[in-house]
Design a protein around this motif. Sequence first.
Motif, PDB file in Angstrom:
ATOM      1  N   PRO A 151     -10.192  17.958   4.765  1.00 44.36           N
ATOM      2  CA  PRO A 151     -10.494  16.566   5.518  1.00 44.36           C
ATOM      3  C   PRO A 151     -10.786  15.546   4.620  1.00 44.36           C
ATOM      4  N   SER A 152     -11.681  16.606   3.710  1.00 44.91           N
ATOM      5  CA  SER A 152     -13.113  15.772   2.433  1.00 44.91           C
ATOM      6  C   SER A 152     -11.964  14.839   1.679  1.00 44.91           C
ATOM      7  N   ARG A 153     -10.716  15.532   1.056  1.00 40.57           N
ATOM      8  CA  ARG A 153     -10.270  14.819   0.115  1.00 40.57           C
ATOM      9  C   ARG A 153      -9.518  13.891   0.649  1.00 40.57           C
ATOM     10  N   ARG A 154      -9.247  12.690  -0.023  1.00 43.20           N
ATOM     11  CA  ARG A 154      -8.479  11.806  -0.042  1.00 43.20           C
ATOM     12  C   ARG A 154      -6.668  11.506   0.396  1.00 43.20           C
ATOM     13  N   ASN A 155      -6.166  11.242   0.889  1.00 43.78           N
ATOM     14  CA  ASN A 155      -4.680  11.287   0.698  1.00 43.78           C
ATOM     15  C   ASN A 155      -4.157  11.168  -0.398  1.00 43.78           C
ATOM     16  N   PRO A 156      -3.362  11.901  -1.379  1.00 38.70           N
ATOM     17  CA  PRO A 156      -2.233  11.220  -2.214  1.00 38.70           C
ATOM     18  C   PRO A 156      -1.634   9.737  -1.868  1.00 38.70           C
ATOM     19  N   VAL A 157      -1.499   9.387  -3.257  1.00 38.30           N
ATOM     20  CA  VAL A 157      -1.326   7.997  -3.324  1.00 38.30           C
ATOM     21  C   VAL A 157      -0.195   8.232  -5.015  1.00 38.30           C
ATOM     22  N   MET A 158       0.503   6.956  -5.054  1.00 43.40           N
ATOM     23  CA  MET A 158       2.214   6.852  -5.853  1.00 43.40           C
ATOM     24  C   MET A 158       0.820   7.426  -7.746  1.00 43.40           C
ATOM     25  N   ALA A 159       0.193   7.125  -8.039  1.00 47.31           N
ATOM     26  CA  ALA A 159      -0.424   7.464  -8.878  1.00 47.31           C
ATOM     27  C   ALA A 159      -0.615   8.808  -9.499  1.00 47.31           C
ATOM     28  N   ASP A 160      -1.150   9.500  -8.291  1.00 48.06           N
ATOM     29  CA  ASP A 160      -1.408  11.278  -8.239  1.00 48.06           C
ATOM     30  C   ASP A 160       0.292  12.166  -8.303  1.00 48.06           C
ATOM     31  N   VAL A 161       1.222  11.573  -7.809  1.00 46.49           N
ATOM     32  CA  VAL A 161       2.619  11.556  -7.754  1.00 46.49           C
ATOM     33  C   VAL A 161       3.286  11.778  -8.941  1.00 46.49           C
ATOM     34  N   ALA A 162       2.507  10.153  -9.838  1.00 42.63           N
ATOM     35  CA  ALA A 162       3.226  10.254 -11.333  1.00 42.63           C
ATOM     36  C   ALA A 162       2.697  11.076 -12.190  1.00 42.63           C
ATOM     37  N   ARG A 163       1.481  10.897 -12.058  1.00 48.56           N
ATOM     38  CA  ARG A 163       0.726  12.239 -13.059  1.00 48.56           C
ATOM     39  C   ARG A 163       0.762  13.985 -13.070  1.00 48.56           C
ATOM     40  N   ARG A 164       1.502  13.700 -11.046  1.00 47.95           N
ATOM     41  CA  ARG A 164       1.975  15.808 -11.183  1.00 47.95           C
ATOM     42  C   ARG A 164       3.603  15.607 -11.936  1.00 47.95           C
ATOM     43  N   ALA A 165       3.859  14.649 -12.059  1.00 47.40           N
ATOM     44  CA  ALA A 165       5.859  14.585 -12.106  1.00 47.40           C
ATOM     45  C   ALA A 165       5.813  14.062 -13.779  1.00 47.40           C
ATOM     46  N   GLY A 166       4.752  13.975 -14.398  1.00 47.38           N
ATOM     47  CA  GLY A 166       4.362  12.655 -15.668  1.00 47.38           C
ATOM     48  C   GLY A 166       6.139  11.644 -15.860  1.00 47.38           C
ATOM     49  N   VAL A 167       5.861  11.013 -15.171  1.00 46.71           N
ATOM     50  CA  VAL A 167       6.288   9.477 -14.845  1.00 46.71           C
ATOM     51  C   VAL A 167       5.199   8.486 -14.654  1.00 46.71           C
ATOM     52  N   SER A 168       5.938   7.404 -14.932  1.00 47.74           N
ATOM     53  CA  SER A 168       5.372   6.130 -15.085  1.00 47.74           C
ATOM     54  C   SER A 168       5.197   6.352 -13.136  1.00 47.74           C
ATOM     55  N   ILE A 169       4.349   4.701 -12.980  1.00 47.40           N
ATOM     56  CA  ILE A 169       4.132   5.103 -11.230  1.00 47.40           C
ATOM     57  C   ILE A 169       5.879   3.966 -10.616  1.00 47.40           C
ATOM     58  N   SER A 170       5.566   3.106 -11.384  1.00 52.17           N
ATOM     59  CA  SER A 170       7.024   2.478 -11.437  1.00 52.17           C
ATOM     60  C   SER A 170       8.490   3.405 -11.162  1.00 52.17           C
ATOM     61  N   THR A 171       8.264   4.473 -12.028  1.00 49.21           N
ATOM     62  CA  THR A 171       9.584   5.262 -11.552  1.00 49.21           C
ATOM     63  C   THR A 171       9.276   5.849 -10.061  1.00 49.21           C
ATOM     64  N   VAL A 172       8.413   6.876 -10.209  1.00 49.06           N
ATOM     65  CA  VAL A 172       8.081   7.543  -8.499  1.00 49.06           C
ATOM     66  C   VAL A 172       8.329   5.926  -7.572  1.00 49.06           C
ATOM     67  N   SER A 173       7.842   4.426  -8.240  1.00 47.01           N
ATOM     68  CA  SER A 173       8.142   3.747  -6.949  1.00 47.01           C
ATOM     69  C   SER A 173      10.164   3.705  -6.250  1.00 47.01           C
ATOM     70  N   HIS A 174      10.436   3.736  -8.092  1.00 45.23           N
ATOM     71  CA  HIS A 174      12.124   3.508  -7.741  1.00 45.23           C
ATOM     72  C   HIS A 174      12.802   4.838  -7.045  1.00 45.23           C
ATOM     73  N   VAL A 175      12.530   6.193  -7.553  1.00 41.22           N
ATOM     74  CA  VAL A 175      12.914   7.150  -6.658  1.00 41.22           C
ATOM     75  C   VAL A 175      12.530   7.012  -5.754  1.00 41.22           C
ATOM     76  N   LEU A 176      11.344   6.575  -4.513  1.00 41.71           N
ATOM     77  CA  LEU A 176      11.289   6.515  -3.175  1.00 41.71           C
ATOM     78  C   LEU A 176      11.516   5.482  -2.144  1.00 41.71           C
ATOM     79  N   ASN A 177      11.983   4.454  -3.599  1.00 42.26           N
ATOM     80  CA  ASN A 177      13.148   2.986  -2.730  1.00 42.26           C
ATOM     81  C   ASN A 177      13.599   2.716  -2.888  1.00 42.26           C
ATOM     82  N   GLY A 178      14.758   3.658  -4.206  1.00 45.09           N
ATOM     83  CA  GLY A 178      15.753   3.321  -4.269  1.00 45.09           C
ATOM     84  C   GLY A 178      15.723   2.324  -5.183  1.00 45.09           C
ATOM     85  N   THR A 179      15.569   1.562  -5.876  1.00 43.14           N
ATOM     86  CA  THR A 179      15.429  -0.080  -6.248  1.00 43.14           C
ATOM     87  C   THR A 179      15.905  -0.170  -7.716  1.00 43.14           C
TER      88      THR A 179
END
Length: 349
Positions: free
Chosen positions: A3-31
């Motif tokens: 509980p002491s750690r913050r919830n992961p955000v889109m930037a964390d997903v981008a770093r883990r996947a090795g992609v840009s934040i905008s790519t994460v957004s496109h995957v999750l939102n289908g844009t």
Amino acid sequence: MPPSRRNPVMADVARRAGVSISTVSHVLNGTRFVASSTRDAVLSAVDELGYQGMKDVTNTRNSSRAIGLVITGASNPYFGELVAGVEQEATRAGYALLLCDSHDDPKQELSAVQTLISHNVEAIVIAPTPSWEDKTLPLLRKHGRPFVLVDRLSSARCDQVGLENESVSATLVEHLIEIGHRRIGMVAGLDGLSTSIERVRGYQRALQESGIEADADLIVPGLSTVAGGRSATLRLMAMRPRPTAIFSGNNAMTIGALRALREAHCAIPHDVALIAFDDFEWAETVTPALTAIAQPFHAMGAQAVQLLLRRLADPLAPRRVVRLPAEIAHRHSCGCGIRRGPAAPAPAK
């Protein structure tokens, strides 16, 4: 997750996947279409981190509770702070985030806003391009979408949140003058942006208030890019007499300036002092450590969403323009330990 750690955000997903934040957004939102291998990497990162944004997006498609963000350089880790601020505040209010990159191109910006409107976002945060008022503003007005400008401000009557660019720039340039610099060059940002205009104005104000005659040739356009910063710095260092100090107007141009000074075999700060707008995570690790202005980008993003929520709750509320203060990180590249005379000569070639 503890509980002491913050919830992961889109930037964390981008770093883990090795992609840009905008790519994460496109995957999750289908844009936008994303290659299957990239999509798999993003979804794996979502699962590993326990990112909750995907659930929010699923609900959004049914309830239209989404906020859009249009920003240039969304793949730049520096802007990740602003994206994280927007996303965390939006998630707290029950909104998903759809992210688009304008690439500082008015046509791309218009297309991005059209995409967000077609996905039924309720409101939009936008860091506008220089000519956004020609097409993007009329489109936003036409569709009645509440919006807030972030970072880059405008004369348009709308909610906005940005930085006290002029005053903090003046303070930093005054510091150079106090330690003896009289011939100070500036690598200026992209024409037409409020941030570029205000930072140049701060530079000029510092000179004027110190009784130093401004030399227009010492303000060289760097186009807010790495290549532009390199070219502008080389041009400054080719002048005779050349500047004894340089003020770089943004983080990308500072990288270019550092490259140019290395190519020119100029030692910082002995041959030329260097100060910059935008602090870096690695600013203390370079030699010498970089004196820079640190922007509160996370707070800026969060404040933008708060203004949007206020506008959604009360469409007739008076507009607000919020200016946040910045901090100066004093390190060694300004050459505080090197006292110069009131008319410091240009260093020998």
